[in-house]
Enzyme design. Sequence first.
Site, mmCIF file in Angstrom:
data_model
loop_
_atom_site.group_PDB
_atom_site.id
_atom_site.type_symbol
_atom_site.label_atom_id
_atom_site.label_comp_id
_atom_site.label_asym_id
_atom_site.label_seq_id
_atom_site.Cartn_x
_atom_site.Cartn_y
_atom_site.Cartn_z
ATOM 1 C CE LYS A 1 4.750 -3.196 4.166
ATOM 2 N NZ LYS A 1 4.437 -3.143 2.456
ATOM 3 N N GLY B 1 0.627 -1.235 0.129
ATOM 4 C CA GLY B 1 -0.110 0.089 -0.108
ATOM 5 C C GLY B 1 0.940 1.107 -0.101
ATOM 6 C CB SER B 2 0.366 4.497 -1.797
ATOM 7 O OG SER B 2 0.724 3.922 -2.972
ATOM 8 N N GLY B 3 1.679 5.326 1.090
ATOM 9 C CA GLY B 3 1.509 6.016 2.448
ATOM 10 C C GLY B 3 2.624 5.760 3.313
ATOM 11 C CG HIS B 4 3.815 2.342 4.254
ATOM 12 N ND1 HIS B 4 3.039 2.498 5.267
ATOM 13 C CD2 HIS B 4 2.804 1.464 3.632
ATOM 14 C CE1 HIS B 4 2.050 2.025 5.693
ATOM 15 N NE2 HIS B 4 1.710 1.191 4.686
ATOM 16 C CG HIS C 1 -1.110 -0.333 7.259
ATOM 17 N ND1 HIS C 1 -0.776 -1.539 7.598
ATOM 18 C CD2 HIS C 1 -1.005 -0.295 6.102
ATOM 19 C CE1 HIS C 1 0.106 -1.757 6.449
ATOM 20 N NE2 HIS C 1 -0.026 -0.876 5.686
#
Length: 329
Positions: free
Chosen positions: A103, A52-55, A217
């Site tokens: 992950k 997922g994006s945001g990291h 998250h």
Amino acid sequence: MKKIINNASDVVSECLKGLARANPQLCYTEQLEVISCKSKTPNKVGVVSGGGSGHEPAHAGYVGKGMLDAAVAGNMFSSPSPDRIIKGIQEADSGAGVLLVIKNYSGDIMNFDMAREMAEMDGIRVESVVVRDDVAVPDSTYSTGRRGIAGTVFVHKIAGAKAETGASLDEVKAAAEKAIANIRSMGMAMTPCTLPAVGKPGFELADDEIEIGMGIHGEPGVERTKVLSARETAQILLDKILDDYDFTGSEVALMVNGLGGTPLMELYILNNDVQDILAQKGIKIYKTFVGNYMTAIEMAGCSLTLMKLDEELKELLDAPCSTTALTLP
């Protein structure tokens, strides 16, 4: 919500496009949200990761010589779909097979496995490893077990360096698995983060509260407590790591990772205390990394990661790499 964005639904694609425009050695595949190297080394094992994006800078920031050959981005905090992952595999393949670094989240496991099967039907040999370095929760807490967090970056480094030596797919996988077996991480959060499409924080923490063990998250941690000093924070996080794995007498790589909203000043203060505590315990630090390596949008907080080293892992950790987020000469 205050963010420098245009449309919330376009943040991933516009971020990746901006990354590629700033780094002409990278290639961006529109709609499929893949960042890959423009040039390939023939018959070299490809290494692919994503999530997922945001990291950011994970995972696209680690595409380049000596680390990843391609990174696949999902939507914010969401696993990339199999069609995106298969494109990443295709971009990374140069004839020697591809290793997937995943992950440990159920969506990532399912979608990367589906993509692996599709790639193998197309004649690409694919192997995978799963990173589960977060010691915050017992291995039985989630259906897939422990979460994968910032220790994944060390796995990118080790696998990518091994692939650069011309090693076979089996040898690259074995090096990645050795790294995974010797990595442990633990984090904490001081503030929540806000998904652009939601427009409000995903959870609440009082001004004088922190959460120990919170996931990247916003998954629940192990306890909420009053704000602690840097020394107390270092002690709590290290105690949990060292209770899980015996690093006594070892040489280690240390990562002090920010979650996006923590100033470098504070990360360096934390590093100072971590170094003191590890020295007292007879654990020798071989190499230290301080900065934002795997974040949670603008969450204030940190994580600590230790990787126990042997001669092979030292050599691979020291090997040159050139990516937008990590460069070693």
